[in-house]
Design a protein around this motif. Structure first.
Motif, PDB file in Angstrom:
ATOM      1  N   UNK A 243       0.910  -0.875   0.045  1.00 53.23           N
ATOM      2  CA  UNK A 243       0.245  -0.348  -0.328  1.00 53.23           C
ATOM      3  C   UNK A 243       1.017   1.050  -0.035  1.00 53.23           C
ATOM      4  N   UNK A 244       1.732   1.032   0.277  1.00 54.75           N
ATOM      5  CA  UNK A 244       2.839   2.305   0.325  1.00 54.75           C
ATOM      6  C   UNK A 244       3.376   3.446  -1.373  1.00 54.75           C
ATOM      7  N   UNK A 245       3.310   2.130  -2.501  1.00 53.28           N
ATOM      8  CA  UNK A 245       3.688   3.121  -3.121  1.00 53.28           C
ATOM      9  C   UNK A 245       2.725   3.558  -3.595  1.00 53.28           C
ATOM     10  N   UNK A 246       1.523   3.165  -3.729  1.00 51.54           N
ATOM     11  CA  UNK A 246       0.741   3.422  -4.929  1.00 51.54           C
ATOM     12  C   UNK A 246       0.219   5.062  -3.875  1.00 51.54           C
ATOM     13  N   UNK A 247      -0.378   4.758  -2.350  1.00 50.74           N
ATOM     14  CA  UNK A 247      -0.436   5.871  -1.724  1.00 50.74           C
ATOM     15  C   UNK A 247       0.609   7.491  -1.872  1.00 50.74           C
ATOM     16  N   UNK A 248       2.025   6.538  -1.736  1.00 52.23           N
ATOM     17  CA  UNK A 248       2.892   7.925  -1.838  1.00 52.23           C
ATOM     18  C   UNK A 248       3.078   8.366  -3.068  1.00 52.23           C
ATOM     19  N   UNK A 249       2.819   7.557  -4.676  1.00 54.22           N
ATOM     20  CA  UNK A 249       3.092   7.955  -5.820  1.00 54.22           C
ATOM     21  C   UNK A 249       1.315   8.824  -5.764  1.00 54.22           C
ATOM     22  N   UNK A 250       0.585   8.978  -5.827  1.00 56.71           N
ATOM     23  CA  UNK A 250      -0.972   9.901  -5.777  1.00 56.71           C
ATOM     24  C   UNK A 250      -0.439  11.185  -4.574  1.00 56.71           C
ATOM     25  N   UNK A 251      -0.242  10.735  -3.616  1.00 57.20           N
ATOM     26  CA  UNK A 251       0.661  12.505  -3.128  1.00 57.20           C
ATOM     27  C   UNK A 251       1.032  13.439  -3.777  1.00 57.20           C
ATOM     28  N   UNK A 252       2.923  12.770  -4.340  1.00 56.81           N
ATOM     29  CA  UNK A 252       3.794  13.038  -4.929  1.00 56.81           C
ATOM     30  C   UNK A 252       3.295  13.884  -6.565  1.00 56.81           C
ATOM     31  N   UNK A 253       2.114  13.280  -6.588  1.00 53.07           N
ATOM     32  CA  UNK A 253       1.560  13.632  -7.968  1.00 53.07           C
ATOM     33  C   UNK A 253       0.955  14.545  -8.247  1.00 53.07           C
ATOM     34  N   UNK A 254       0.676  14.762  -6.761  1.00 50.83           N
ATOM     35  CA  UNK A 254      -1.012  15.850  -6.700  1.00 50.83           C
ATOM     36  C   UNK A 254       0.727  17.164  -6.309  1.00 50.83           C
ATOM     37  N   UNK A 255       1.079  16.645  -5.906  1.00 55.52           N
ATOM     38  CA  UNK A 255       2.567  18.086  -5.051  1.00 55.52           C
ATOM     39  C   UNK A 255       3.568  18.824  -6.264  1.00 55.52           C
ATOM     40  N   UNK A 256       3.401  17.443  -6.834  1.00 55.77           N
ATOM     41  CA  UNK A 256       3.683  18.295  -7.948  1.00 55.77           C
ATOM     42  C   UNK A 256       3.174  18.980  -8.877  1.00 55.77           C
ATOM     43  N   UNK A 257       2.063  19.241  -9.267  1.00 54.95           N
ATOM     44  CA  UNK A 257       0.942  19.249 -10.290  1.00 54.95           C
ATOM     45  C   UNK A 257       0.675  21.147 -10.098  1.00 54.95           C
ATOM     46  N   UNK A 258       0.711  20.546  -7.994  1.00 58.50           N
ATOM     47  CA  UNK A 258       0.650  22.282  -7.652  1.00 58.50           C
ATOM     48  C   UNK A 258       1.594  22.748  -7.268  1.00 58.50           C
ATOM     49  N   UNK A 259       2.886  22.297  -7.241  1.00 58.32           N
ATOM     50  CA  UNK A 259       4.286  23.234  -7.687  1.00 58.32           C
ATOM     51  C   UNK A 259       4.037  23.875  -8.883  1.00 58.32           C
ATOM     52  N   UNK A 260       3.642  23.734  -9.825  1.00 56.01           N
ATOM     53  CA  UNK A 260       3.664  23.268 -11.324  1.00 56.01           C
ATOM     54  C   UNK A 260       2.523  24.931 -11.265  1.00 56.01           C
ATOM     55  N   UNK A 261       1.293  25.044 -10.689  1.00 55.50           N
ATOM     56  CA  UNK A 261       0.591  25.520 -11.006  1.00 55.50           C
ATOM     57  C   UNK A 261       1.296  27.262 -10.433  1.00 55.50           C
ATOM     58  N   UNK A 262       2.261  26.988  -9.720  1.00 57.19           N
ATOM     59  CA  UNK A 262       1.792  28.558  -8.592  1.00 57.19           C
ATOM     60  C   UNK A 262       3.529  28.825  -9.068  1.00 57.19           C
ATOM     61  N   UNK A 263       4.169  27.702 -10.103  1.00 60.15           N
ATOM     62  CA  UNK A 263       5.624  28.270 -10.880  1.00 60.15           C
ATOM     63  C   UNK A 263       6.084  29.060 -11.166  1.00 60.15           C
ATOM     64  N   UNK A 264       5.110  30.275 -11.684  1.00 60.45           N
ATOM     65  CA  UNK A 264       5.390  31.151 -12.001  1.00 60.45           C
ATOM     66  C   UNK A 264       5.815  32.497 -11.110  1.00 60.45           C
ATOM     67  N   UNK A 265       4.122  32.127  -9.876  1.00 58.51           N
ATOM     68  CA  UNK A 265       4.025  32.955  -8.469  1.00 58.51           C
ATOM     69  C   UNK A 265       5.443  32.809  -8.049  1.00 58.51           C
ATOM     70  N   UNK A 266       5.829  31.832  -7.711  1.00 52.96           N
ATOM     71  CA  UNK A 266       7.451  30.982  -6.919  1.00 52.96           C
ATOM     72  C   UNK A 266       8.357  31.751  -7.370  1.00 52.96           C
ATOM     73  N   UNK A 267       8.615  31.426  -8.997  1.00 57.22           N
ATOM     74  CA  UNK A 267       9.930  32.713  -9.766  1.00 57.22           C
ATOM     75  C   UNK A 267       9.308  34.228  -9.173  1.00 57.22           C
ATOM     76  N   UNK A 268       8.617  33.786  -9.690  1.00 53.66           N
ATOM     77  CA  UNK A 268       8.157  35.895  -9.608  1.00 53.66           C
ATOM     78  C   UNK A 268       9.036  36.529  -8.042  1.00 53.66           C
ATOM     79  N   UNK A 269       8.772  35.342  -7.302  1.00 49.68           N
ATOM     80  CA  UNK A 269       9.259  36.423  -6.074  1.00 49.68           C
ATOM     81  C   UNK A 269      10.268  35.749  -5.342  1.00 49.68           C
ATOM     82  N   UNK A 270      11.360  35.420  -6.760  1.00 55.31           N
ATOM     83  CA  UNK A 270      12.455  35.358  -6.097  1.00 55.31           C
ATOM     84  C   UNK A 270      13.022  36.698  -6.220  1.00 55.31           C
ATOM     85  N   UNK A 271      12.754  38.033  -7.348  1.00 55.27           N
ATOM     86  CA  UNK A 271      13.396  38.767  -7.193  1.00 55.27           C
ATOM     87  C   UNK A 271      14.382  38.926  -8.153  1.00 55.27           C
TER      88      UNK A 271
END
Length: 271
Positions: A243-271
């Protein structure tokens, strides 16, 4: 060639199961428990191949003494298995200060003290293997296990850093990250918060999400554990259970998707 292994929390569960498997194949094992009587069966069956050590891992000085005792007795320590720990069940709001501190003392600081004790031994030997028994909840989280999740995330962060720091000494580090198993982790060994009715629906949802298939069979871990012990190139992260692998894969896939969604805002915060 037989190995010398030091295992904490060997009075029950994974610790005792794995210690017995190692002894049956001819290894020598230092086993720790808070109550030495819990180790009598191993001593009776395997005699001088076993070194029973009374240890509360919360006590840093006792951890240093225990490791030195095992080294003096066997001459070396090839593998440390940091297994001691327990589960604290309940929402974060319900958790008392004493419960939170006890959870971190055992699951994180106890592991840290043993790790600090063993590194000089293995550095002098020019090699060794440190195995930290974490959890798949050191990579993701489940509700009503907030402090347990936090303790295992801390173990993972510590151990990933440790692996980079000790690699040049020939010391390898592995994190065993099991999903749920039918040990007494969720029963006799567990600590519960005092329930508040505001979390009744959460408790019900968590309980309803569990099925018989949520829990692995502890005995089935033995061959995988021995393979990890014997590997010349062990992984840093070793998931245990189906059960560990599918649970972790789902969470990490969602996390990467969220990072992508906010990527431009994150980069802009660098200065």
């Amino acid at each position: 060639m037989s190995k010398i292994i030091f295992i904490t929390g060997a009075s029950r569960g994974f610790g005792k199961l794995w210690a017995k498997a190692l002894l049956e194949r001819g290894d020598k094992v230092a086993v720790t428990a808070r109550n030495l009587q819990d180790l009598d069966d191993l001593v009776a069956e395997f005699g001088i191949a076993v070194l029973p050590v009374k240890l509360n891992v919360d006590d840093r000085e006792a951890c240093l003494v225990a490791v030195q005792q095992a080294k003096d007795h066997f001459g070396r320590i090839d593998v440390l298995v940091n297994n001691a720990g327990f589960g604290l069940f309940g929402p974060i709001e319900e958790t008392t200060e004493a419960q939170a501190r006890a959870q971190m003392e055992t699951n994180f600081f106890g592991l840290l003290w043993l790790t600090q004790a063993i590194v000089p031994v293995m550095r002098e030997q020019k090699g060794g293997h440190i195995i930290q028994v974490s959890s798949f909840l050191g990579l993701i989280t489940n509700p009503a296990l907030g402090l347990y999740n936090a303790s295992k995330h801390a173990v993972n962060g510590l151990s990933e850093t440790l692996a980079a720091e000790v690699e040049s000494f020939g010391i390898k580090v592995s994190l065993i990250e099991p999903n749920g198993y039918s040990t007494d982790w969720a029963s006799a060994s567990a600590v519960q918060t005092i329930p508040s009715e505001v979390y009744d629906s959460l408790r019900t949802a968590v309980a309803n999400a569990l099925t018989p298939d949520s829990w692995g069979e502890p005995e089935k871990t033995v061959s995988a554990f021995l393979e990890l012990i014997d590997s010349k190139n062990p992984p840093l992260h070793f998931l245990m259970g189906k059960n560990a692998y599918p649970a972790i894969k789902e969470v990490y896939s969602n996390r990467l998707s969220e990072f992508e969604q906010w990527k431009e805002v994150s980069i802009a915060a660098h200065g």
